[in-house]
Design a protein around this motif. Sequence first.
Motif, PDB file in Angstrom:
ATOM      1  N   ILE A   9       3.516   4.297   3.158  1.00 31.11           N
ATOM      2  CA  ILE A   9       2.106   4.679   2.983  1.00 31.11           C
ATOM      3  C   ILE A   9       1.270   3.885   3.978  1.00 31.11           C
ATOM      4  CG2 ILE A   9       0.163   4.744   1.373  1.00 31.11           C
ATOM      5  CD1 ILE A   9       2.122   5.206  -0.886  1.00 31.11           C
ATOM      6  N   ALA A  11       0.716   5.097   8.097  1.00 35.34           N
ATOM      7  CA  ALA A  11       1.639   5.326   9.224  1.00 35.34           C
ATOM      8  C   ALA A  11       1.001   4.865  10.531  1.00 35.34           C
ATOM      9  CB  ALA A  11       2.035   6.795   9.295  1.00 35.34           C
ATOM     10  N   GLY A  12       0.410   3.655  10.501  1.00 33.68           N
ATOM     11  CA  GLY A  12      -0.174   3.081  11.718  1.00 33.68           C
ATOM     12  C   GLY A  12       0.890   2.357  12.526  1.00 33.68           C
ATOM     13  N   MET A  14       2.400  -0.635  12.256  1.00 30.59           N
ATOM     14  CA  MET A  14       3.524  -1.238  11.523  1.00 30.59           C
ATOM     15  C   MET A  14       4.319  -0.172  10.776  1.00 30.59           C
ATOM     16  SD  MET A  14       3.284  -4.458  12.259  1.00 30.59           S
ATOM     17  CE  MET A  14       3.839  -5.676  11.118  1.00 30.59           C
ATOM     18  N   ALA A  36       2.940   8.768   4.550  1.00 27.42           N
ATOM     19  CA  ALA A  36       1.619   9.192   4.063  1.00 27.42           C
ATOM     20  C   ALA A  36       0.553   8.466   4.860  1.00 27.42           C
ATOM     21  CB  ALA A  36       1.470   8.863   2.581  1.00 27.42           C
ATOM     22  N   VAL A  38      -4.023   8.792   5.928  1.00 31.42           N
ATOM     23  CA  VAL A  38      -5.263   9.566   5.784  1.00 31.42           C
ATOM     24  C   VAL A  38      -5.533  10.405   7.038  1.00 31.42           C
ATOM     25  CG1 VAL A  38      -6.453   8.133   4.094  1.00 31.42           C
ATOM     26  CG2 VAL A  38      -6.562   7.514   6.503  1.00 31.42           C
ATOM     27  N   ASN A  58      -1.292  10.277  -1.154  1.00 36.87           N
ATOM     28  CA  ASN A  58      -0.464   9.105  -1.486  1.00 36.87           C
ATOM     29  C   ASN A  58       0.311   9.290  -2.786  1.00 36.87           C
ATOM     30  OD1 ASN A  58      -1.260   7.783   0.819  1.00 36.87           O
ATOM     31  ND2 ASN A  58      -2.965   6.719  -0.175  1.00 36.87           N
ATOM     32  N   LYS A  73      -4.099  -1.409   5.805  1.00 33.82           N
ATOM     33  CA  LYS A  73      -4.807  -2.680   6.001  1.00 33.82           C
ATOM     34  C   LYS A  73      -5.072  -3.346   4.645  1.00 33.82           C
ATOM     35  CE  LYS A  73      -5.761  -2.616  10.514  1.00 33.82           C
ATOM     36  NZ  LYS A  73      -4.908  -3.461  11.364  1.00 33.82           N
ATOM     37  N   PRO A  74      -5.182  -4.674   4.615  1.00 31.69           N
ATOM     38  CA  PRO A  74      -5.392  -5.360   3.335  1.00 31.69           C
ATOM     39  C   PRO A  74      -6.572  -4.807   2.537  1.00 31.69           C
ATOM     40  CG  PRO A  74      -4.887  -6.937   5.050  1.00 31.69           C
ATOM     41  CD  PRO A  74      -5.021  -5.606   5.737  1.00 31.69           C
ATOM     42  N   VAL A  80      -5.273   2.211  -2.552  1.00 31.43           N
ATOM     43  CA  VAL A  80      -3.950   2.849  -2.590  1.00 31.43           C
ATOM     44  C   VAL A  80      -3.251   2.539  -3.919  1.00 31.43           C
ATOM     45  CG1 VAL A  80      -1.644   2.842  -1.540  1.00 31.43           C
ATOM     46  CG2 VAL A  80      -3.678   2.909  -0.081  1.00 31.43           C
ATOM     47  N   GLN A  83      -4.554   4.665  -6.578  1.00 32.68           N
ATOM     48  CA  GLN A  83      -4.082   6.050  -6.487  1.00 32.68           C
ATOM     49  C   GLN A  83      -2.660   6.206  -7.014  1.00 32.68           C
ATOM     50  OE1 GLN A  83      -4.608   6.676  -2.251  1.00 32.68           O
ATOM     51  NE2 GLN A  83      -6.215   8.184  -2.629  1.00 32.68           N
ATOM     52  N   ILE A  97       3.273  -4.988   2.933  1.00 30.32           N
ATOM     53  CA  ILE A  97       3.268  -5.837   4.129  1.00 30.32           C
ATOM     54  C   ILE A  97       1.839  -6.276   4.470  1.00 30.32           C
ATOM     55  CG2 ILE A  97       5.354  -4.720   5.044  1.00 30.32           C
ATOM     56  CD1 ILE A  97       3.514  -3.498   7.243  1.00 30.32           C
ATOM     57  N   ASN A 122       5.580  -9.978  11.395  1.00 28.10           N
ATOM     58  CA  ASN A 122       4.716 -10.250  12.544  1.00 28.10           C
ATOM     59  C   ASN A 122       4.747  -9.079  13.520  1.00 28.10           C
ATOM     60  OD1 ASN A 122       7.017 -10.604  14.112  1.00 28.10           O
ATOM     61  ND2 ASN A 122       6.661 -12.754  14.552  1.00 28.10           N
ATOM     62  N   SER A 282      -3.402 -12.520  10.443  1.00 28.10           N
ATOM     63  CA  SER A 282      -2.279 -12.313  11.355  1.00 28.10           C
ATOM     64  C   SER A 282      -2.732 -12.590  12.769  1.00 28.10           C
ATOM     65  CB  SER A 282      -1.719 -10.907  11.230  1.00 28.10           C
ATOM     66  OG  SER A 282      -2.725  -9.979  11.444  1.00 28.10           O
TER      67      SER A 282
HETATM   68  N1  LIG Z   1      -0.119  -5.516  13.177  1.00 29.70           N
HETATM   69  C1  LIG Z   1       0.408  -6.722  12.941  1.00 29.70           C
HETATM   70  O1  LIG Z   1       0.748  -7.497  13.836  1.00 29.70           O
HETATM   71  C2  LIG Z   1       0.644  -7.153  11.533  1.00 29.70           C
HETATM   72  C3  LIG Z   1       1.312  -8.368  11.286  1.00 29.70           C
HETATM   73  C4  LIG Z   1       1.529  -8.749   9.952  1.00 29.70           C
HETATM   74  C5  LIG Z   1       1.102  -7.930   8.920  1.00 29.70           C
HETATM   75  N2  LIG Z   1       0.460  -6.766   9.212  1.00 29.70           N
HETATM   76  C6  LIG Z   1      -0.008  -5.948   8.102  1.00 29.70           C
HETATM   77  O2  LIG Z   1       0.490  -4.626   8.234  1.00 29.70           O
HETATM   78  C7  LIG Z   1      -0.422  -3.729   7.658  1.00 29.70           C
HETATM   79  C8  LIG Z   1      -0.601  -2.545   8.597  1.00 29.70           C
HETATM   80  O3  LIG Z   1      -1.141  -3.025   9.818  1.00 29.70           O
HETATM   81  P1  LIG Z   1      -1.234  -2.074  11.085  1.00 29.70           P
HETATM   82  O4  LIG Z   1      -1.563  -2.942  12.215  1.00 29.70           O
HETATM   83  O5  LIG Z   1      -0.065  -1.144  11.139  1.00 29.70           O
HETATM   84  O6  LIG Z   1      -2.533  -1.195  10.645  1.00 29.70           O
HETATM   85  P2  LIG Z   1      -2.975   0.227  11.203  1.00 29.70           P
HETATM   86  O7  LIG Z   1      -2.396   0.497  12.530  1.00 29.70           O
HETATM   87  O8  LIG Z   1      -4.463   0.323  10.993  1.00 29.70           O
HETATM   88  O9  LIG Z   1      -2.253   1.249  10.178  1.00 29.70           O
HETATM   89  C9  LIG Z   1      -2.733   1.539   8.901  1.00 29.70           C
HETATM   90  C10 LIG Z   1      -2.728   3.060   8.746  1.00 29.70           C
HETATM   91  O10 LIG Z   1      -3.043   3.392   7.381  1.00 29.70           O
HETATM   92  C11 LIG Z   1      -4.045   4.414   7.390  1.00 29.70           C
HETATM   93  N3  LIG Z   1      -4.784   4.389   6.131  1.00 29.70           N
HETATM   94  C12 LIG Z   1      -6.016   3.872   5.876  1.00 29.70           C
HETATM   95  N4  LIG Z   1      -6.336   4.046   4.575  1.00 29.70           N
HETATM   96  C13 LIG Z   1      -5.280   4.697   4.006  1.00 29.70           C
HETATM   97  C14 LIG Z   1      -5.032   5.175   2.710  1.00 29.70           C
HETATM   98  N5  LIG Z   1      -5.914   5.016   1.706  1.00 29.70           N
HETATM   99  N6  LIG Z   1      -3.877   5.828   2.482  1.00 29.70           N
HETATM  100  C15 LIG Z   1      -2.954   5.996   3.456  1.00 29.70           C
HETATM  101  N7  LIG Z   1      -3.152   5.564   4.731  1.00 29.70           N
HETATM  102  C16 LIG Z   1      -4.299   4.926   4.998  1.00 29.70           C
HETATM  103  C17 LIG Z   1      -4.869   4.049   8.583  1.00 29.70           C
HETATM  104  O11 LIG Z   1      -5.730   5.118   8.957  1.00 29.70           O
HETATM  105  P3  LIG Z   1      -7.176   4.703   9.619  1.00 29.70           P
HETATM  106  O12 LIG Z   1      -6.843   4.096  10.932  1.00 29.70           O
HETATM  107  O13 LIG Z   1      -7.888   6.002   9.705  1.00 29.70           O
HETATM  108  O14 LIG Z   1      -7.813   3.723   8.677  1.00 29.70           O
HETATM  109  C18 LIG Z   1      -3.801   3.749   9.611  1.00 29.70           C
HETATM  110  O15 LIG Z   1      -3.264   4.926  10.193  1.00 29.70           O
HETATM  111  C19 LIG Z   1      -1.724  -4.498   7.414  1.00 29.70           C
HETATM  112  O16 LIG Z   1      -1.908  -4.713   6.035  1.00 29.70           O
HETATM  113  C20 LIG Z   1      -1.524  -5.820   8.121  1.00 29.70           C
HETATM  114  O17 LIG Z   1      -2.112  -6.896   7.402  1.00 29.70           O
HETATM  115  C21 LIG Z   1       0.231  -6.365  10.470  1.00 29.70           C
END
Ligand SMILES: NC(=O)c1ccc[n+]([C@@H]2O[C@H](COP(=O)([O-])OP(=O)(O)OC[C@H]3O[C@@H](n4cnc5c(N)ncnc54)[C@H](OP(=O)(O)O)[C@@H]3O)[C@@H](O)[C@H]2O)c1
Length: 282
Positions: A9, A11-12, A14, A36, A38, A58, A73-74, A80, A83, A97, A122, A282
């Motif tokens: 849930i 699909a960004g 990570m 899943a 948005v 979701n 995101k946190p 989520v 839901q 994560i 990371n 992070s």
């Molecule tokens: N990136 C890193 O280096 C890193 C390291 C450690 C931990 N993390 C953790 O990993 C998690 C994901 O990070 P990321 O960098 O992959 O974030 P990201 O690229 O923003 O991916 C999150 C995805 O979830 C979508 N989303 C938002 N609200 C949603 C909902 N209600 N239901 C389903 N999908 C939804 C977002 O769409 P929108 O863009 O439209 O909001 C986006 O496509 C975070 O919690 C972060 O703390 C990341």
Amino acid sequence: MLEQRVSVIGAGAMGEALIRSLLGRDLVSAETLMAADVRRSKLDEIRQRFGIGVTADNREAARFGQVLILAVKPQQIEGVLRQIGPDLTTGHLVISIAAGVRLRFLESHLPEGVPVVRVMPNVACLVGEAASGFSLGRWAGDPEAERARRILGAVGQVFLLPEPLLDAVTGLSGSGPAFLGLVIDALADGGVACGLPRDVAVKLAAQTCLGAARLVLEAGIHPAVLRDMVTSPGGTSAAGLQVLEERALRAALAGAVRAATRRSQELSAGGSEEEPANGRLS
Ligand SMILES: NC(=O)c1ccc[n+]([C@@H]2O[C@H](COP(=O)([O-])OP(=O)(O)OC[C@H]3O[C@@H](n4cnc5c(N)ncnc54)[C@H](OP(=O)(O)O)[C@@H]3O)[C@@H](O)[C@H]2O)c1
């Protein structure tokens, strides 16, 4: 291969990296994996790229997957959880994560008995080289730890730790890529100052870090032994090391990890039981 169906849930960056690695390592088949998000455009891309099921709902993802990986995101986690909560049973496993979102927060928004695992990965997850720590919630036991270990192992190395130590994981491997980015850049600067072309210097510096890391991890060479292996009396490495010790590189890096850990503790404490930290972890 995992015996359970998996839903990711969010699909960004990570979430997609996890999907790629889970399929690439044959831990799941395309038929047993769902994403899943948005964003409809993101879901179309994911479906085309990986041939897996996708949904903008979701709850559908929660009903499909027995393992749910929360990769939003946190600040999006609470919505989520609200839901998907009604569809979850004690047979599910929820793996979050989201940086800085504590197990108690996650569990307090789910029905009693649902096993939860919290992970601090990371950014190297994106290239299958993550250094992750994970902790078990109060309803998660050995089977859930094993399942989480296999899933997270698809994107790098993973270590089971008590939750309070996840702040130290954040300070070391969470922030570590930033510290090493600086180190690689600085090494490359030195190479350029000595006449190397910039692109070659950056690649030499990065590959040197990679090679040193593989000698420690794969050949089992202690870091101090590695230093001695390339430091002959009166030689080039000895001259360089003397500068690094005089300028206190060791103390600076250890201090950076301690400062990042302290900041992680502050940010986690700032998010109450009712409110997750805001993603600066992070
Ligand atoms: N990136 C890193 O280096 C890193 C390291 C450690 C931990 N993390 C953790 O990993 C998690 C994901 O990070 P990321 O960098 O992959 O974030 P990201 O690229 O923003 O991916 C999150 C995805 O979830 C979508 N989303 C938002 N609200 C949603 C909902 N209600 N239901 C389903 N999908 C939804 C977002 O769409 P929108 O863009 O439209 O909001 C986006 O496509 C975070 O919690 C972060 O703390 C990341």
